[in-house]
Write a protein that holds these residues in place. Sequence first.
Motif, PDB file in Angstrom:
ATOM      1  N   GLY A  44       0.816  -1.219   0.000  1.00  0.00           N
ATOM      2  CA  GLY A  44       0.000   0.000   0.000  1.00  0.00           C
ATOM      3  C   GLY A  44       0.843   1.260   0.000  1.00  0.00           C
ATOM      4  O   GLY A  44       0.561   2.222  -0.717  1.00  0.00           O
ATOM      5  N   VAL A  45       1.919   1.257   0.816  1.00  0.00           N
ATOM      6  CA  VAL A  45       2.800   2.430   0.866  1.00  0.00           C
ATOM      7  C   VAL A  45       3.499   2.629  -0.477  1.00  0.00           C
ATOM      8  O   VAL A  45       3.602   3.758  -0.984  1.00  0.00           O
ATOM      9  N   LEU A  46       3.989   1.542  -1.075  1.00  0.00           N
ATOM     10  CA  LEU A  46       4.644   1.654  -2.381  1.00  0.00           C
ATOM     11  C   LEU A  46       3.681   2.151  -3.444  1.00  0.00           C
ATOM     12  O   LEU A  46       4.048   2.980  -4.292  1.00  0.00           O
ATOM     13  N   ALA A  47       2.448   1.657  -3.410  1.00  0.00           N
ATOM     14  CA  ALA A  47       1.457   2.128  -4.380  1.00  0.00           C
ATOM     15  C   ALA A  47       1.176   3.616  -4.208  1.00  0.00           C
ATOM     16  O   ALA A  47       1.036   4.363  -5.182  1.00  0.00           O
ATOM     17  N   ALA A  48       1.099   4.070  -2.938  1.00  0.00           N
ATOM     18  CA  ALA A  48       0.880   5.497  -2.689  1.00  0.00           C
ATOM     19  C   ALA A  48       2.054   6.332  -3.205  1.00  0.00           C
ATOM     20  O   ALA A  48       1.859   7.405  -3.787  1.00  0.00           O
ATOM     21  N   LEU A  49       3.291   5.847  -3.004  1.00  0.00           N
ATOM     22  CA  LEU A  49       4.458   6.567  -3.500  1.00  0.00           C
ATOM     23  C   LEU A  49       4.477   6.636  -5.022  1.00  0.00           C
ATOM     24  O   LEU A  49       4.780   7.676  -5.610  1.00  0.00           O
ATOM     25  N   VAL A  50       4.147   5.522  -5.668  1.00  0.00           N
ATOM     26  CA  VAL A  50       4.109   5.509  -7.135  1.00  0.00           C
ATOM     27  C   VAL A  50       3.030   6.453  -7.651  1.00  0.00           C
ATOM     28  O   VAL A  50       3.235   7.201  -8.615  1.00  0.00           O
ATOM     29  N   LEU A  51       1.863   6.437  -6.997  1.00  0.00           N
ATOM     30  CA  LEU A  51       0.780   7.329  -7.410  1.00  0.00           C
ATOM     31  C   LEU A  51       1.171   8.793  -7.220  1.00  0.00           C
ATOM     32  O   LEU A  51       0.918   9.640  -8.092  1.00  0.00           O
ATOM     33  N   GLY A  52       1.811   9.104  -6.089  1.00  0.00           N
ATOM     34  CA  GLY A  52       2.266  10.472  -5.862  1.00  0.00           C
ATOM     35  C   GLY A  52       3.291  10.912  -6.885  1.00  0.00           C
ATOM     36  O   GLY A  52       3.253  12.048  -7.368  1.00  0.00           O
ATOM     37  N   SER A  53       4.225  10.022  -7.230  1.00  0.00           N
ATOM     38  CA  SER A  53       5.221  10.349  -8.244  1.00  0.00           C
ATOM     39  C   SER A  53       4.577  10.568  -9.603  1.00  0.00           C
ATOM     40  O   SER A  53       4.960  11.482 -10.354  1.00  0.00           O
ATOM     41  N   ILE A  55       1.486  11.569 -10.183  1.00  0.00           N
ATOM     42  CA  ILE A  55       0.767  12.847 -10.155  1.00  0.00           C
ATOM     43  C   ILE A  55       1.743  14.014 -10.281  1.00  0.00           C
ATOM     44  O   ILE A  55       1.468  15.008 -10.961  1.00  0.00           O
ATOM     45  N   GLY A  56       2.903  13.905  -9.608  1.00  0.00           N
ATOM     46  CA  GLY A  56       3.912  14.955  -9.734  1.00  0.00           C
ATOM     47  C   GLY A  56       4.429  15.089 -11.157  1.00  0.00           C
ATOM     48  O   GLY A  56       4.717  16.197 -11.619  1.00  0.00           O
ATOM     49  N   SER A  57       4.539  13.971 -11.869  1.00  0.00           N
ATOM     50  CA  SER A  57       5.038  14.003 -13.242  1.00  0.00           C
ATOM     51  C   SER A  57       4.060  14.687 -14.189  1.00  0.00           C
ATOM     52  O   SER A  57       4.474  15.312 -15.172  1.00  0.00           O
ATOM     53  N   ILE A  58       2.772  14.559 -13.909  1.00  0.00           N
ATOM     54  CA  ILE A  58       1.762  15.145 -14.792  1.00  0.00           C
ATOM     55  C   ILE A  58       1.128  16.383 -14.160  1.00  0.00           C
ATOM     56  O   ILE A  58       0.023  16.778 -14.550  1.00  0.00           O
ATOM     57  N   SER A  59       1.824  16.987 -13.202  1.00  0.00           N
ATOM     58  CA  SER A  59       1.252  18.144 -12.515  1.00  0.00           C
ATOM     59  C   SER A  59       0.978  19.292 -13.487  1.00  0.00           C
ATOM     60  O   SER A  59      -0.029  19.997 -13.362  1.00  0.00           O
ATOM     61  N   THR A  60       1.877  19.488 -14.472  1.00  0.00           N
ATOM     62  CA  THR A  60       1.657  20.557 -15.445  1.00  0.00           C
ATOM     63  C   THR A  60       0.395  20.320 -16.257  1.00  0.00           C
ATOM     64  O   THR A  60      -0.402  21.241 -16.488  1.00  0.00           O
ATOM     65  N   ILE A  61       0.189  19.058 -16.650  1.00  0.00           N
ATOM     66  CA  ILE A  61      -1.022  18.733 -17.415  1.00  0.00           C
ATOM     67  C   ILE A  61      -2.264  18.933 -16.556  1.00  0.00           C
ATOM     68  O   ILE A  61      -3.300  19.428 -17.029  1.00  0.00           O
ATOM     69  N   LEU A  62      -2.175  18.576 -15.285  1.00  0.00           N
ATOM     70  CA  LEU A  62      -3.316  18.791 -14.391  1.00  0.00           C
ATOM     71  C   LEU A  62      -3.628  20.278 -14.239  1.00  0.00           C
ATOM     72  O   LEU A  62      -4.807  20.664 -14.184  1.00  0.00           O
ATOM     73  N   VAL A  63      -2.596  21.114 -14.196  1.00  0.00           N
ATOM     74  CA  VAL A  63      -2.822  22.560 -14.129  1.00  0.00           C
ATOM     75  C   VAL A  63      -3.535  23.045 -15.386  1.00  0.00           C
ATOM     76  O   VAL A  63      -4.474  23.862 -15.318  1.00  0.00           O
ATOM     77  N   TYR A  64      -3.121  22.534 -16.556  1.00  0.00           N
ATOM     78  CA  TYR A  64      -3.798  22.899 -17.801  1.00  0.00           C
ATOM     79  C   TYR A  64      -5.274  22.508 -17.756  1.00  0.00           C
ATOM     80  O   TYR A  64      -6.156  23.287 -18.169  1.00  0.00           O
ATOM     81  N   ILE A  65      -5.539  21.296 -17.266  1.00  0.00           N
ATOM     82  CA  ILE A  65      -6.921  20.811 -17.220  1.00  0.00           C
ATOM     83  C   ILE A  65      -7.763  21.666 -16.279  1.00  0.00           C
ATOM     84  O   ILE A  65      -8.886  22.071 -16.614  1.00  0.00           O
TER      85      ILE A  65
END
Length: 375
Positions: A44-53, A55-65
Amino acid sequence: MTDEPEGSDADVVPAVVAGRPRRFSNVLAALDHPLGTGFLVTIGVLAALVLGSAIGSISTILVYIVLAMFLALGLDPIVRMLERHRVKRGAGIAIVFCGFALVAVAFFVFVLPPVIAQIVQLVEAIPEGVENIPQSDWFAQLAPDGQAAIIAGMDQLADWISTPSTIAMLGGGVLAVGVGFVAGISASFVVIALTLYFLASLSAAKQALYALAPAHSRVRLADLTERITGSVGSALIGSVILSSLNAAAVFILHVAIGLPFPALMAVIAFVITLIPLFGSVIFWIFASIVALFSSPTQALIFFIAYLIYIQLESYVISPRVMNKAIAIPAALVLIGALAGGALAGVVGVLVALPVMASLLLIIREVVVPRQNLKV
């Protein structure tokens, strides 16, 4: 064979275990298998870390959206107004975007060239202005200690600018500005395309959202959603209108008073006054300090004239422009602007006000009534 006495531990313990809450029993079952529980927690912790990473990688795209969604909500009231005048939604969207394109072309043709030219003039005038400080009238009126402190500060500034590390940093900053300008142009096309899509599918998206709710709650959900989107649209349109009026007032004041760089200061005023409630005050202080380098008399005139405009904006213009937006306490406006600016820069500041308005509406219309029903 002897019978166990009534009420013995053999009878009591199973009853206690059977009577334990299901949640407590699940905890005991997990403790019986520590290896499996630890493995699941690690996964669960590893999945949360991967998900956070991710989201951080696509943060610019999320800002556009997010920006495109808010722009669509801001333009939707204009499209609805056209629909009330018997214009089909597709034609209304086309009219709105044609108007937006004309405004963009006018900005690039009539506003951007003088702004760039004035930026170049400002950069070229800075060294000359610094050298002329000892010959200025306001410098002569200072006490000897104040003059010595300013001269020492000027010498330190000159030494700092002449160092190789500072020159390299300034060169890297110029390169970063150029790269950011190109990236901003490409991002604008992406945001415009997403805004057009969201605006065209906004009604269908709302109906799909309503269908997810139980039948008895759909009317209530539809009413709350329409009020939230209407408030967001009013807040965004109102902010842009107020900032545009502010920029026009700054341009007129600079031309009338004779202050330099009117177009540049108008663009700066537009950006800064997008900050709700406090933007005008921030620009008032900033522009007054900048005007001091031209003339203390001109700075004083601007200081008084722009203060009068701030009062006019606060008590006359803003209530008329923002009459459909939800009233938000000043402290929440400041907190929202600071949080939005820290998370997404200017975009975060722009969307902070409608987000706070939406949260307040949900609290007032959903959370508070439910709490009132609890006795």
